[in-house]
Design a protein around this motif. Structure first.
Motif, PDB file in Angstrom:
ATOM      1  N   UNK A   1     -31.567  14.322  29.440  1.00  0.00           N
ATOM      2  CA  UNK A   1     -30.719  13.812  28.437  1.00  0.00           C
ATOM      3  C   UNK A   1     -29.281  14.209  28.500  1.00  0.00           C
ATOM      4  N   UNK A   2     -28.941  15.219  28.955  1.00  0.00           N
ATOM      5  CA  UNK A   2     -27.404  15.265  29.116  1.00  0.00           C
ATOM      6  C   UNK A   2     -26.698  14.215  29.933  1.00  0.00           C
ATOM      7  N   UNK A   3     -27.410  13.759  30.977  1.00  0.00           N
ATOM      8  CA  UNK A   3     -26.771  12.470  31.775  1.00  0.00           C
ATOM      9  C   UNK A   3     -26.398  11.241  31.002  1.00  0.00           C
ATOM     10  N   UNK A   4     -27.215  11.482  29.913  1.00  0.00           N
ATOM     11  CA  UNK A   4     -26.996  10.053  28.903  1.00  0.00           C
ATOM     12  C   UNK A   4     -25.879  10.148  27.960  1.00  0.00           C
ATOM     13  N   UNK A   5     -25.326  11.526  27.924  1.00  0.00           N
ATOM     14  CA  UNK A   5     -24.257  11.492  27.004  1.00  0.00           C
ATOM     15  C   UNK A   5     -22.994  10.626  27.697  1.00  0.00           C
ATOM     16  N   UNK A   6     -22.813  10.506  28.885  1.00  0.00           N
ATOM     17  CA  UNK A   6     -21.748   9.590  29.512  1.00  0.00           C
ATOM     18  C   UNK A   6     -21.821   8.150  28.852  1.00  0.00           C
ATOM     19  N   UNK A   7     -20.607   7.491  28.714  1.00  0.00           N
ATOM     20  CA  UNK A   7     -20.455   6.582  27.944  1.00  0.00           C
ATOM     21  C   UNK A   7     -20.131   5.437  29.175  1.00  0.00           C
ATOM     22  N   UNK A   8     -20.591   3.985  28.813  1.00  0.00           N
ATOM     23  CA  UNK A   8     -20.427   2.870  29.809  1.00  0.00           C
ATOM     24  C   UNK A   8     -21.457   2.111  29.758  1.00  0.00           C
ATOM     25  N   UNK A   9     -20.946   0.527  30.153  1.00  0.00           N
ATOM     26  CA  UNK A   9     -22.112  -0.208  30.223  1.00  0.00           C
ATOM     27  C   UNK A   9     -23.398  -0.048  30.913  1.00  0.00           C
ATOM     28  N   UNK A  10     -23.179   0.894  31.840  1.00  0.00           N
ATOM     29  CA  UNK A  10     -24.454   1.022  32.648  1.00  0.00           C
ATOM     30  C   UNK A  10     -25.738   1.598  31.787  1.00  0.00           C
ATOM     31  N   UNK A  11     -25.308   1.991  30.622  1.00  0.00           N
ATOM     32  CA  UNK A  11     -26.394   2.735  29.524  1.00  0.00           C
ATOM     33  C   UNK A  11     -27.270   1.535  28.929  1.00  0.00           C
ATOM     34  N   UNK A  12     -26.639   0.365  28.964  1.00  0.00           N
ATOM     35  CA  UNK A  12     -27.323  -0.821  28.699  1.00  0.00           C
ATOM     36  C   UNK A  12     -28.283  -1.424  29.332  1.00  0.00           C
ATOM     37  N   UNK A  13     -28.186  -0.924  30.770  1.00  0.00           N
ATOM     38  CA  UNK A  13     -29.200  -1.509  31.918  1.00  0.00           C
ATOM     39  C   UNK A  13     -30.278  -0.757  31.754  1.00  0.00           C
ATOM     40  N   UNK A  14     -30.418   0.345  31.100  1.00  0.00           N
ATOM     41  CA  UNK A  14     -31.584   1.369  31.235  1.00  0.00           C
ATOM     42  C   UNK A  14     -32.629   0.630  29.813  1.00  0.00           C
ATOM     43  N   UNK A  15     -33.679   0.242  30.553  1.00  0.00           N
ATOM     44  CA  UNK A  15     -34.781  -0.325  29.516  1.00  0.00           C
ATOM     45  C   UNK A  15     -36.073   0.511  29.626  1.00  0.00           C
ATOM     46  N   UNK A  16     -36.207   1.249  30.381  1.00  0.00           N
ATOM     47  CA  UNK A  16     -37.463   1.955  30.483  1.00  0.00           C
ATOM     48  C   UNK A  16     -37.129   3.462  30.902  1.00  0.00           C
ATOM     49  N   UNK A  17     -38.240   4.255  30.406  1.00  0.00           N
ATOM     50  CA  UNK A  17     -38.582   5.707  30.718  1.00  0.00           C
ATOM     51  C   UNK A  17     -39.791   6.247  30.772  1.00  0.00           C
ATOM     52  N   UNK A  18     -40.234   6.746  31.928  1.00  0.00           N
ATOM     53  CA  UNK A  18     -41.473   7.304  32.279  1.00  0.00           C
ATOM     54  C   UNK A  18     -41.510   8.492  32.649  1.00  0.00           C
ATOM     55  N   UNK A  19     -41.472   9.442  31.575  1.00  0.00           N
ATOM     56  CA  UNK A  19     -41.089  11.033  31.810  1.00  0.00           C
ATOM     57  C   UNK A  19     -42.093  11.775  32.381  1.00  0.00           C
ATOM     58  N   UNK A  20     -41.989  12.894  32.879  1.00  0.00           N
ATOM     59  CA  UNK A  20     -42.905  13.794  33.208  1.00  0.00           C
ATOM     60  C   UNK A  20     -43.585  14.577  31.909  1.00  0.00           C
ATOM     61  N   UNK A  21     -44.646  15.007  31.954  1.00  0.00           N
ATOM     62  CA  UNK A  21     -44.980  15.956  30.993  1.00  0.00           C
ATOM     63  C   UNK A  21     -44.418  17.265  30.836  1.00  0.00           C
TER      64      UNK A  21
END
Length: 312
Positions: free
Chosen positions: A234-254
């Motif tokens: 989650x902290x890594x996603x506080x950075x801004x930039x167009x690369x965030x728009x390239x993230x379309x999926x999350x498969x997290x660990x429990x």
């Protein structure tokens, strides 16, 4: 029949589900021995295929209940030359079992074709080495050569796409993306992250996505994160930039445990499914294009149900 290779429906904004942690479910919940943590040998027996069918059914039911699409993953994460050799599979046997894997998920799609929901056939590629450690680093060209045989099998099948998951280095991601592009097969790149939100190589997620896009002319259809808990990235996603728009999926660990702790674990840590669902809802608010939701190690259909309840 290749239904979606030319237009992946998860790019339209409609929510899609994946399954949860296949291998951890089979080993810890179903008490099935998986040498090398590989599920693909189960395709070789009627009993094994039955176990896999029973694994997928609750997830397809959840997709139907919530009117979401479903990405059907072939159980081929370990079906590459290095891991295959440890399990007694030569090149011909690996090609055959990868073809069988796509036929298996294609049969699941036909069985559920009456649902009217998009069911996408996904050939899964794992890293050459351990998904937690980048100990056998390759160049991009070496990675393309190494993974090409599996990609070629998927390209010659009914698969709609290919996903490379638990990747630890950009070089391997670039090689896979280039090999898939050469076969005109849509490719998704999914990086695994450590507790500091960085790749095991030490690179930041944003840098890894930007570099992979630059080295492949943005060949990946999109990017994902898998095999890490949201508290880690989650902290890594506080950075801004167009690369965030390239993230379309999350498969997290429990679990919130580190990869080293999980690697040594003898019991399953299922974490808190409801908390995981709430964190996914928060991720959807933060990531504008997040449409593919699923689970990785330690998750099962209960976690995906909690994610659905929180997000839909």
């Amino acid at each position: 029949m290749r239904l979606y290779r030319d237009a992946l429906p998860q790019l339209s904004g409609r929510p899609f589900l994946t399954d949860g942690g296949l291998e951890t479910t089979l080993v810890f919940l179903n008490k099935i021995e998986l040498p090398c943590f590989a599920a693909f040998p189960l395709l070789g027996t009627e009993e094994g295929r039955g176990e896999l069918e029973r694994f997928f059914e609750p997830y397809i039911a959840l997709a139907q209940r919530h009117r979401a699409g479903m990405i059907l993953d072939a159980p081929t994460w370990r079906a590459n030359p290095d891991w295959g050799a440890q399990l007694g599979f030569d090149a011909d046997a690996l090609a055959a079992i990868n073809r069988t894997a796509i036929r298996f998920i294609a049969a699941l799609r036909r069985h559920h074709s009456g649902s009217g929901l998009p069911l996408v056939l996904n050939g899964v590629i794992g890293p050459r080495g351990d998904g937690y450690r980048p100990e056998s680093a390759m160049s991009a060209d070496q990675a393309a050569d190494y993974h090409r045989p599996q990609i070629e099998v998927f390209a010659d099948s009914e698969a709609d796409m290919v996903s490379a998951v638990t990747l630890t280095t950009v070089a391997e991601a670039v090689g896979i993306a280039r090999a898939a592009r050469a076969e005109r097969l849509p490719v998704v790149i999914s990086f695994t992250l450590e507790t500091d939100g960085r790749l095991p190589s030490g690179q930041t997620l944003g840098s890894a996505i930007r570099e992979t896009d630059a080295e492949t002319d943005a060949a990946p259809a999109y990017y994902m994160i898998n095999c890490a808990h949201p508290v880690h990235f989650e902290p890594a996603l506080t950075e801004s930039g167009p690369w965030l728009e390239r993230l379309r999926g999350v498969r997290a660990n429990a679990s919130t445990k580190s990869h080293a702790e999980l690697d040594a674990a003898t019991a399953l840590d299922i974490g808190d499914p409801q908390d995981l669902g709430r964190r996914y809802a928060g991720l959807r608010e933060r990531l504008p294009n997040l449409t593919v939701l699923g689970g990785c190690c330690g998750t099962d259909h209960r976690h995906i149900a909690a994610i659905c309840e929180a997000c839909f």
